[in-house]
Design a protein around this motif. Sequence first.
Motif, PDB file in Angstrom:
ATOM      1  N   PRO A 189       0.841  -1.197   0.000  1.00 57.38           N
ATOM      2  CA  PRO A 189       0.000   0.000   0.000  1.00 57.38           C
ATOM      3  C   PRO A 189       0.877   1.249   0.000  1.00 57.38           C
ATOM      4  O   PRO A 189       1.923   1.292   0.659  1.00 57.38           O
ATOM      5  CB  PRO A 189      -0.778  -0.105   1.312  1.00 57.38           C
ATOM      6  CG  PRO A 189      -0.723  -1.555   1.678  1.00 57.38           C
ATOM      7  CD  PRO A 189       0.589  -2.052   1.163  1.00 57.38           C
ATOM      8  N   GLY A 215       0.117   7.239   1.387  1.00 59.29           N
ATOM      9  CA  GLY A 215      -1.073   8.073   1.554  1.00 59.29           C
ATOM     10  C   GLY A 215      -2.332   7.241   1.752  1.00 59.29           C
ATOM     11  O   GLY A 215      -2.311   6.016   1.768  1.00 59.29           O
ATOM     12  N   GLY A 216      -3.444   7.916   1.889  1.00 61.98           N
ATOM     13  CA  GLY A 216      -4.721   7.217   2.027  1.00 61.98           C
ATOM     14  C   GLY A 216      -5.239   6.728   0.690  1.00 61.98           C
ATOM     15  O   GLY A 216      -4.563   6.824  -0.330  1.00 61.98           O
ATOM     16  N   GLY A 217      -6.438   6.209   0.691  1.00 59.91           N
ATOM     17  CA  GLY A 217      -7.065   5.747  -0.547  1.00 59.91           C
ATOM     18  C   GLY A 217      -6.580   4.382  -0.983  1.00 59.91           C
ATOM     19  O   GLY A 217      -6.021   3.625  -0.210  1.00 59.91           O
ATOM     20  N   ARG A 218      -6.798   4.085  -2.251  1.00 60.51           N
ATOM     21  CA  ARG A 218      -6.429   2.775  -2.810  1.00 60.51           C
ATOM     22  C   ARG A 218      -5.244   2.921  -3.748  1.00 60.51           C
ATOM     23  O   ARG A 218      -5.304   2.548  -4.914  1.00 60.51           O
ATOM     24  CB  ARG A 218      -7.620   2.178  -3.546  1.00 60.51           C
ATOM     25  CG  ARG A 218      -8.747   1.679  -2.690  1.00 60.51           C
ATOM     26  CD  ARG A 218      -8.549   0.275  -2.232  1.00 60.51           C
ATOM     27  NE  ARG A 218      -8.498  -0.626  -3.379  1.00 60.51           N
ATOM     28  CZ  ARG A 218      -8.180  -1.906  -3.296  1.00 60.51           C
ATOM     29  NH1 ARG A 218      -7.884  -2.434  -2.155  1.00 60.51           N
ATOM     30  NH2 ARG A 218      -8.145  -2.653  -4.370  1.00 60.51           N
ATOM     31  N   GLN A 219      -4.152   3.472  -3.248  1.00 56.46           N
ATOM     32  CA  GLN A 219      -2.936   3.575  -4.039  1.00 56.46           C
ATOM     33  C   GLN A 219      -1.932   2.522  -3.586  1.00 56.46           C
ATOM     34  O   GLN A 219      -1.828   2.226  -2.398  1.00 56.46           O
ATOM     35  CB  GLN A 219      -2.310   4.961  -3.904  1.00 56.46           C
ATOM     36  CG  GLN A 219      -3.101   6.034  -4.590  1.00 56.46           C
ATOM     37  CD  GLN A 219      -2.324   7.335  -4.626  1.00 56.46           C
ATOM     38  OE1 GLN A 219      -1.394   7.546  -3.853  1.00 56.46           O
ATOM     39  NE2 GLN A 219      -2.703   8.211  -5.536  1.00 56.46           N
ATOM     40  N   ASP A 272      -3.335   4.118  -8.613  1.00 54.97           N
ATOM     41  CA  ASP A 272      -4.718   4.098  -8.128  1.00 54.97           C
ATOM     42  C   ASP A 272      -5.425   2.862  -8.662  1.00 54.97           C
ATOM     43  O   ASP A 272      -5.483   2.650  -9.878  1.00 54.97           O
ATOM     44  CB  ASP A 272      -5.478   5.340  -8.609  1.00 54.97           C
ATOM     45  CG  ASP A 272      -5.106   6.577  -7.825  1.00 54.97           C
ATOM     46  OD1 ASP A 272      -5.034   6.499  -6.588  1.00 54.97           O
ATOM     47  OD2 ASP A 272      -4.880   7.627  -8.466  1.00 54.97           O
ATOM     48  N   SER A 312     -11.566   0.036  -5.452  1.00 53.89           N
ATOM     49  CA  SER A 312     -11.758  -0.818  -4.269  1.00 53.89           C
ATOM     50  C   SER A 312     -12.285  -2.214  -4.606  1.00 53.89           C
ATOM     51  O   SER A 312     -12.049  -3.146  -3.861  1.00 53.89           O
ATOM     52  CB  SER A 312     -12.690  -0.137  -3.265  1.00 53.89           C
ATOM     53  OG  SER A 312     -13.944   0.102  -3.863  1.00 53.89           O
ATOM     54  N   LYS A 320      -5.147  -2.654   3.110  1.00 58.82           N
ATOM     55  CA  LYS A 320      -4.688  -1.454   3.818  1.00 58.82           C
ATOM     56  C   LYS A 320      -4.850  -1.679   5.315  1.00 58.82           C
ATOM     57  O   LYS A 320      -5.793  -2.304   5.751  1.00 58.82           O
ATOM     58  CB  LYS A 320      -5.516  -0.234   3.400  1.00 58.82           C
ATOM     59  CG  LYS A 320      -5.211   0.244   2.005  1.00 58.82           C
ATOM     60  CD  LYS A 320      -4.147   1.294   2.086  1.00 58.82           C
ATOM     61  CE  LYS A 320      -3.984   1.950   0.726  1.00 58.82           C
ATOM     62  NZ  LYS A 320      -3.081   3.048   0.745  1.00 58.82           N
ATOM     63  N   ARG A 321      -3.917  -1.159   6.103  1.00 64.27           N
ATOM     64  CA  ARG A 321      -4.019  -1.301   7.564  1.00 64.27           C
ATOM     65  C   ARG A 321      -4.574  -0.071   8.192  1.00 64.27           C
ATOM     66  O   ARG A 321      -4.496   0.992   7.808  1.00 64.27           O
ATOM     67  CB  ARG A 321      -2.642  -1.600   8.147  1.00 64.27           C
ATOM     68  CG  ARG A 321      -2.192  -2.953   7.715  1.00 64.27           C
ATOM     69  CD  ARG A 321      -0.881  -3.286   8.331  1.00 64.27           C
ATOM     70  NE  ARG A 321      -0.526  -4.623   7.856  1.00 64.27           N
ATOM     71  CZ  ARG A 321       0.642  -5.159   8.006  1.00 64.27           C
ATOM     72  NH1 ARG A 321       1.582  -4.517   8.641  1.00 64.27           N
ATOM     73  NH2 ARG A 321       0.896  -6.352   7.555  1.00 64.27           N
TER      74      ARG A 321
END
Length: 141
Positions: free
Chosen positions: A48, A51-55, A109, A112, A140-141
């Motif tokens: 992962p 940053g946040g999100g699904r990157q 990116d 989900s 993601k954790r």
Amino acid sequence: MQKTVLPLMLSLAMSCSSLLMMARASAQTGQQETQQRFPDVIGVKVRPAAGGGRQFDFDVTISSPYDTPDRYADGFRVKGKDGTVYGVRKLWHDHAGEQPFTRDLYGVDIPSGVSSVTVEARDQQHGWGGETLDVILPKKR
């Protein structure tokens, strides 16, 4: 006279035999290199992104035995099972002195609903192809 000629002839015959075997091995190696049309993806590490999100960040290892300035692996991509391309890394030069080689692609990116992707490499002469690797995306954790 015969005592000197015989060892000389035997040595000459052995040298010719060795040269012939080396020439055959070289020809076989050349055939294998010209038969391979595409680079192969032989390793992928995915994690992962910070940053946040699904990157996600990818480290991709590619083998390309024909890498020369005239022909080389010039990119790799991350794509979904449906063919959607999520990220591409362009490679600008050959990696002849570095085989296999690893390059990264960060911040890809991925939606989900996607749990795995395929990584494939590109040859500047023949396009996309070769051995690919399917990768399960980490949670993601």
